[in-house]
Motif scaffolding. Sequence first.
Motif, PDB file in Angstrom:
ATOM      1  N   MET A 192     -50.253 -44.888  23.601  1.00 58.33           N
ATOM      2  CA  MET A 192     -49.338 -43.819  23.185  1.00 58.33           C
ATOM      3  C   MET A 192     -48.259 -43.623  24.255  1.00 58.33           C
ATOM      4  N   LYS A 193     -47.004 -43.596  23.838  1.00 59.17           N
ATOM      5  CA  LYS A 193     -45.907 -43.355  24.753  1.00 59.17           C
ATOM      6  C   LYS A 193     -45.676 -41.852  24.900  1.00 59.17           C
ATOM      7  N   TYR A 194     -45.424 -41.429  26.120  1.00 54.78           N
ATOM      8  CA  TYR A 194     -45.143 -40.019  26.357  1.00 54.78           C
ATOM      9  C   TYR A 194     -44.250 -39.893  27.583  1.00 54.78           C
ATOM     10  N   LEU A 195     -43.549 -38.772  27.658  1.00 53.19           N
ATOM     11  CA  LEU A 195     -42.625 -38.545  28.757  1.00 53.19           C
ATOM     12  C   LEU A 195     -43.379 -38.312  30.057  1.00 53.19           C
ATOM     13  N   THR A 196     -42.879 -38.861  31.130  1.00 52.07           N
ATOM     14  CA  THR A 196     -43.493 -38.669  32.443  1.00 52.07           C
ATOM     15  C   THR A 196     -42.525 -38.092  33.462  1.00 52.07           C
ATOM     16  N   ASN A 197     -41.234 -38.112  33.157  1.00 48.95           N
ATOM     17  CA  ASN A 197     -40.225 -37.580  34.073  1.00 48.95           C
ATOM     18  C   ASN A 197     -40.148 -36.067  33.932  1.00 48.95           C
ATOM     19  N   PRO A 198     -40.387 -35.310  35.013  1.00 49.71           N
ATOM     20  CA  PRO A 198     -40.404 -33.838  34.908  1.00 49.71           C
ATOM     21  C   PRO A 198     -39.115 -33.252  34.347  1.00 49.71           C
ATOM     22  N   ARG A 199     -37.973 -33.790  34.761  1.00 50.45           N
ATOM     23  CA  ARG A 199     -36.691 -33.265  34.274  1.00 50.45           C
ATOM     24  C   ARG A 199     -36.524 -33.516  32.782  1.00 50.45           C
ATOM     25  N   GLN A 200     -36.933 -34.692  32.337  1.00 51.76           N
ATOM     26  CA  GLN A 200     -36.845 -35.010  30.919  1.00 51.76           C
ATOM     27  C   GLN A 200     -37.781 -34.139  30.085  1.00 51.76           C
ATOM     28  N   ILE A 201     -38.982 -33.890  30.631  1.00 53.91           N
ATOM     29  CA  ILE A 201     -39.939 -33.039  29.928  1.00 53.91           C
ATOM     30  C   ILE A 201     -39.390 -31.637  29.763  1.00 53.91           C
TER      31      ILE A 201
END
Length: 207
Positions: free
Chosen positions: A1-10
């Motif tokens: 599963m792909k998920y966001l890991t960049n805090p700014r993007q989240i």
Amino acid sequence: MKYLTNPRQIEAQSMKIIEGLAKNLPADPLARAVVKRIIHTTGDPQYAELVLFSGGALEAGQKALRQGANIITDVNLVKTGISAARLNTLGGQIFCYLSHPEVVKRAQLTGKTRAMTAMEYAETHLANSIVAIGNAPTALFRLLEIMEEKPQLRPALIVGTPVGFVGASESKELLAKMPYPFITVQGNKGGSMVAASIINALLYSLS
């Protein structure tokens, strides 16, 4: 599963989702940012309907922070939730007197809550500070009593968001009737992280 890991993007994606979920977000950009920060912290879009600002409260908070105002909190959870690093760059510090030995002693002798006793202990530090009460209605009630008794001690801003079913709603209703700069939340909702998120939104607005 792909998920966001960049805090700014989240965070950016979260704020975009909040724009779509929350109804009646304030039109004022800073008020909107504060409410979105609360929703981001709580995961509850209903806060868009519950947050109240007195006239000039946001400007008063920004001005105080720019001038290096200190922040006084009712509990340590509010203190730890505030970005101390950002506040320190402006010259301010955060204080919570809940566990101060003198506060503990006085509360034991009087039978009052430590939260309200801490507000009494902080009395001489209230003027021109920002007071953030996120947990204890008794702290907010006592703060307002002190201000009525000694108006010269008025803080620059009161963030009052105590949570619960005994006194929380009533203390915030009383705050909303006072002629002081305030930010509060209607009803039983609120909490320490709500208070901290309001302060953080103001700090981020100055960066």
